[in-house]
Design an enzyme around this catalytic site. Sequence first.
Site, PDB file in Angstrom:
ATOM      1  N   GLU A   1       0.825  -1.212   0.000  1.00  0.00           N
ATOM      2  CA  GLU A   1       0.000   0.000   0.000  1.00  0.00           C
ATOM      3  C   GLU A   1       0.859   1.263   0.000  1.00  0.00           C
ATOM      4  O   GLU A   1       1.704   1.466   0.868  1.00  0.00           O
ATOM      5  CB  GLU A   1      -0.945   0.030   1.204  1.00  0.00           C
ATOM      6  CG  GLU A   1      -1.836   1.281   1.192  1.00  0.00           C
ATOM      7  CD  GLU A   1      -3.051   1.184   2.095  1.00  0.00           C
ATOM      8  OE1 GLU A   1      -3.100   0.297   2.955  1.00  0.00           O
ATOM      9  OE2 GLU A   1      -3.978   2.011   1.913  1.00  0.00           O
TER      10      GLU A   1
ATOM     11  N   GLU B   1     -12.738   1.923   2.598  1.00  0.00           N
ATOM     12  CA  GLU B   1     -12.225   2.028   3.967  1.00  0.00           C
ATOM     13  C   GLU B   1     -12.850   3.266   4.614  1.00  0.00           C
ATOM     14  O   GLU B   1     -12.157   4.228   4.899  1.00  0.00           O
ATOM     15  CB  GLU B   1     -10.702   2.177   3.971  1.00  0.00           C
ATOM     16  CG  GLU B   1      -9.930   0.897   3.839  1.00  0.00           C
ATOM     17  CD  GLU B   1      -8.452   1.114   4.102  1.00  0.00           C
ATOM     18  OE1 GLU B   1      -7.877   0.339   4.875  1.00  0.00           O
ATOM     19  OE2 GLU B   1      -7.856   2.046   3.545  1.00  0.00           O
TER      20      GLU B   1
ATOM     21  N   HIS C   1      -8.079   0.761  -2.564  1.00  0.00           N
ATOM     22  CA  HIS C   1      -8.897   1.238  -1.447  1.00  0.00           C
ATOM     23  C   HIS C   1      -9.586   2.522  -1.885  1.00  0.00           C
ATOM     24  O   HIS C   1      -8.949   3.386  -2.500  1.00  0.00           O
ATOM     25  CB  HIS C   1      -8.028   1.533  -0.213  1.00  0.00           C
ATOM     26  CG  HIS C   1      -7.701   0.318   0.599  1.00  0.00           C
ATOM     27  ND1 HIS C   1      -6.679   0.286   1.522  1.00  0.00           N
ATOM     28  CD2 HIS C   1      -8.291  -0.911   0.630  1.00  0.00           C
ATOM     29  CE1 HIS C   1      -6.654  -0.915   2.088  1.00  0.00           C
ATOM     30  NE2 HIS C   1      -7.610  -1.656   1.561  1.00  0.00           N
TER      31      HIS C   1
ATOM     32  N   ASP D   1      -4.707   3.834  -2.775  1.00  0.00           N
ATOM     33  CA  ASP D   1      -5.820   4.215  -1.916  1.00  0.00           C
ATOM     34  C   ASP D   1      -6.163   5.665  -2.245  1.00  0.00           C
ATOM     35  O   ASP D   1      -5.314   6.551  -2.126  1.00  0.00           O
ATOM     36  CB  ASP D   1      -5.368   4.044  -0.455  1.00  0.00           C
ATOM     37  CG  ASP D   1      -6.428   4.435   0.563  1.00  0.00           C
ATOM     38  OD1 ASP D   1      -7.167   5.400   0.318  1.00  0.00           O
ATOM     39  OD2 ASP D   1      -6.484   3.785   1.627  1.00  0.00           O
ATOM     40  N   THR D   2      -7.394   5.895  -2.670  1.00  0.00           N
ATOM     41  CA  THR D   2      -7.767   7.243  -3.151  1.00  0.00           C
ATOM     42  C   THR D   2      -7.599   8.321  -2.079  1.00  0.00           C
ATOM     43  O   THR D   2      -7.319   9.472  -2.396  1.00  0.00           O
ATOM     44  CB  THR D   2      -9.220   7.268  -3.673  1.00  0.00           C
ATOM     45  OG1 THR D   2     -10.103   6.874  -2.622  1.00  0.00           O
ATOM     46  CG2 THR D   2      -9.394   6.338  -4.872  1.00  0.00           C
ATOM     47  N   PHE D   3      -7.748   7.945  -0.797  1.00  0.00           N
ATOM     48  CA  PHE D   3      -7.547   8.914   0.289  1.00  0.00           C
ATOM     49  C   PHE D   3      -6.095   9.405   0.302  1.00  0.00           C
ATOM     50  O   PHE D   3      -5.832  10.607   0.372  1.00  0.00           O
ATOM     51  CB  PHE D   3      -7.922   8.274   1.641  1.00  0.00           C
ATOM     52  CG  PHE D   3      -7.315   8.963   2.832  1.00  0.00           C
ATOM     53  CD1 PHE D   3      -7.767  10.209   3.244  1.00  0.00           C
ATOM     54  CD2 PHE D   3      -6.278   8.361   3.541  1.00  0.00           C
ATOM     55  CE1 PHE D   3      -7.191  10.838   4.354  1.00  0.00           C
ATOM     56  CE2 PHE D   3      -5.707   8.986   4.639  1.00  0.00           C
ATOM     57  CZ  PHE D   3      -6.161  10.228   5.047  1.00  0.00           C
ATOM     58  N   HIS D   4      -5.154   8.470   0.197  1.00  0.00           N
ATOM     59  CA  HIS D   4      -3.732   8.849   0.187  1.00  0.00           C
ATOM     60  C   HIS D   4      -3.370   9.538  -1.128  1.00  0.00           C
ATOM     61  O   HIS D   4      -2.624  10.516  -1.141  1.00  0.00           O
ATOM     62  CB  HIS D   4      -2.849   7.611   0.378  1.00  0.00           C
ATOM     63  CG  HIS D   4      -3.080   6.899   1.673  1.00  0.00           C
ATOM     64  ND1 HIS D   4      -2.799   7.463   2.894  1.00  0.00           N
ATOM     65  CD2 HIS D   4      -3.581   5.667   1.946  1.00  0.00           C
ATOM     66  CE1 HIS D   4      -3.116   6.608   3.858  1.00  0.00           C
ATOM     67  NE2 HIS D   4      -3.588   5.512   3.310  1.00  0.00           N
TER      68      HIS D   4
ATOM     69  N   ARG E   1     -12.043  10.517   4.047  1.00  0.00           N
ATOM     70  CA  ARG E   1     -12.324   9.107   4.346  1.00  0.00           C
ATOM     71  C   ARG E   1     -13.818   8.815   4.518  1.00  0.00           C
ATOM     72  O   ARG E   1     -14.193   7.773   5.068  1.00  0.00           O
ATOM     73  CB  ARG E   1     -11.516   8.606   5.571  1.00  0.00           C
ATOM     74  CG  ARG E   1     -10.037   8.879   5.427  1.00  0.00           C
ATOM     75  CD  ARG E   1      -9.183   7.984   6.265  1.00  0.00           C
ATOM     76  NE  ARG E   1      -8.771   6.822   5.475  1.00  0.00           N
ATOM     77  CZ  ARG E   1      -7.688   6.069   5.737  1.00  0.00           C
ATOM     78  NH1 ARG E   1      -6.931   6.346   6.781  1.00  0.00           N
ATOM     79  NH2 ARG E   1      -7.368   5.053   4.983  1.00  0.00           N
TER      80      ARG E   1
HETATM   81 MN    MN Z   1      -5.935   2.047   2.713  1.00  0.00          MN
END
Ligand code: MN
Length: 288
Positions: free
Chosen positions: A149, A243, A208, A182-185, A214
């Site tokens: 990740e 998530e 993710h 992960d789209t948030f990161h 989030r």
């Molecule tokens: Mn994640």
Amino acid sequence: MKFGTLYAYWTHDWTGDYKHFARKASEIGFDILEISAGDLIAMPEKELCELKAISKELGIEITSNIGPAKKYDVASPDKNVREAGIKFLSDIMEKMDKLDSRSLVGVMYTYWPNDFTDLDKEGAWARGVESVKRLGKVAGELGIDYCLEVVNRFETHILNTAEEGVRYCKDVDCPSVKLLLDTFHMNIEEDNLADAIRLAGPYLAHLHVGEGNRKLPGTGHLPWRDIGKALNDIGYNKGVVMEPFVTMGGKVGEDIKVWRDLSGNATPEKMDEDIKKSLMFLRDAFAR
Ligand SMILES: [Mn+2]
């Protein structure tokens, strides 16, 4: 693509009754339930078998998520710590094999969250690559995708962008070692989310999804149709796992830093309705 959620949407502990969450996920219409991989180590054989049987019956795939503790850092300057990490993650994969869980996802190239006391990125990169080569071999023998990740700068200094992730995978050079974006990161680190997905291309084996804060996909500003187009462009057919972290409390709230309610003070029934709505939104946004 297969759609799923992390169980922690419904709880504040990094553990729980996965049989219950598998039923819940199935009722809502998901294909995947993501669980905490660390829990598998101590899970008795009987429970592993029961969870496997229930997930098969429901048609729910189980993916396993881990952010290893510092004592299991496979990139540590201390050889004993690296070996402990390799043993820990190998043991997890043995258990996953019994559960028929075929994706190990998370920050398995170092520890999480990083405390930034040792900023030797090159050293951690090189040591991590050597460890992940060995772990990738174990994963390959068990038919497991070992998905690294890429996370934002506040959680590690090692892999922050898709470009770094691809470079790392090339250094490891093992077919079972892939990437998790992960789209948030990504919202924090990437210039363009769709371009990052195209760059990851064949290395991408898990995604993710969540908004920049989030919350559930479809409630914020992320360009879900562009993301879906990029996924279809690369022929992505693996897991898309939410998530969502929207309620305060417990170790989850503390680790994820949820300092206010983001659910609109939703009742448990409303929480289920909201995630179902988000799932329908995503299936539509990611349709070819
Ligand atoms: Mn994640």
